[in-house]
Design an enzyme around this catalytic site. Sequence first.
Site, mmCIF file in Angstrom:
data_model
loop_
_atom_site.group_PDB
_atom_site.id
_atom_site.type_symbol
_atom_site.label_atom_id
_atom_site.label_comp_id
_atom_site.label_asym_id
_atom_site.label_seq_id
_atom_site.Cartn_x
_atom_site.Cartn_y
_atom_site.Cartn_z
ATOM 1 N N PHE A 107 -5.174 51.150 14.666
ATOM 2 C CA PHE A 107 -4.177 50.449 14.216
ATOM 3 C C PHE A 107 -2.732 50.795 14.919
ATOM 4 C CE2 PHE A 107 -7.478 48.860 11.487
ATOM 5 C CZ PHE A 107 -6.608 47.544 11.407
ATOM 6 N N HIS A 108 -1.789 51.004 14.419
ATOM 7 C CA HIS A 108 -0.660 51.170 14.492
ATOM 8 C C HIS A 108 -0.275 52.460 14.115
ATOM 9 C CE1 HIS A 108 -0.794 48.914 10.418
ATOM 10 N NE2 HIS A 108 0.770 50.162 10.174
ATOM 11 N N GLY A 109 0.091 53.280 14.764
ATOM 12 C CA GLY A 109 1.000 54.229 14.849
ATOM 13 C C GLY A 109 -0.108 55.814 14.960
ATOM 14 N N HIS A 140 -1.642 55.049 11.326
ATOM 15 C CA HIS A 140 -1.307 56.885 11.069
ATOM 16 C C HIS A 140 -2.054 57.784 11.246
ATOM 17 C CE1 HIS A 140 2.893 53.983 11.467
ATOM 18 N NE2 HIS A 140 2.185 53.692 10.316
#
Length: 196
Positions: A107-109, A140
Amino acid sequence: MDTWSALKGDTFRQFGKFSWGLAIKGAITRRTFRVVFTTRLCQAAAKSGGLGRILLPFCKLMHKWAAHNAAMDFGWQTEIGTGLALTHGWGLVVNAGAKIGNNVTLFHGVTLGRRDRISSMGERLTEYPVLEDEVWVGPHAIIVGGVTIGRGSRIAGGAFVTEDVPPYSVVSGNPSSIVKSHCTPDVMNPAPLDKL
C-alpha cells in the site's frame, strides 16, 4: 519465472485476467501499474543481449519517469516475484536490495529499506528486507534491515518492523508485535503461478 511470465502475473493481479492488451492498457492508464510494467521492461532489457541491452537506458528513463509521476521511489533492480500489486502507491519507497515474493501487496507510504549496523567484530553490515509470498503490507508500514516477513503474513498500517515475522502472522504497532497467528493471506486476484 521469466520476466514476461511475471508481467502476466502482475497484469492478472491488476485486472483479474491476463491479455497483452490489458497489460498495455494498464501501463498507459494506471500509474501504479506503470511502475511495475517499466520495472519489468528494465529487468527484461538487462537480462537480454544485443538490441534488448541497448534499450536498457531508454527503459530506465521510462521507469524513472513512471516512478516520479506515481510519487514512488522504486528501484528497478529489486528482485520481485510474480503478481506484485501496488495499491495507491503514493510515497512508496522500495530499496533495490529488497526481495519481494509472489502475490505481494504493498500500500501507499510503505518503506522497504536497508539498515546499516556495526557487528560485534566492528564491521559494517548492510541488510535488506525479504517479503515471502502472499505478504500484505498496509499503509505507511516500515520494514527495515535483514528481516524476513513470512509467507501469508499481514503487516498493519503504521507498523515499524525490525524483527523477523513468522509465516501467517498479523503484526502491528511501533515497535511491532505479533497480534495474531495462523491468519489467512489477503491476496486479491492471486496470479495463477502454475498457468503462466
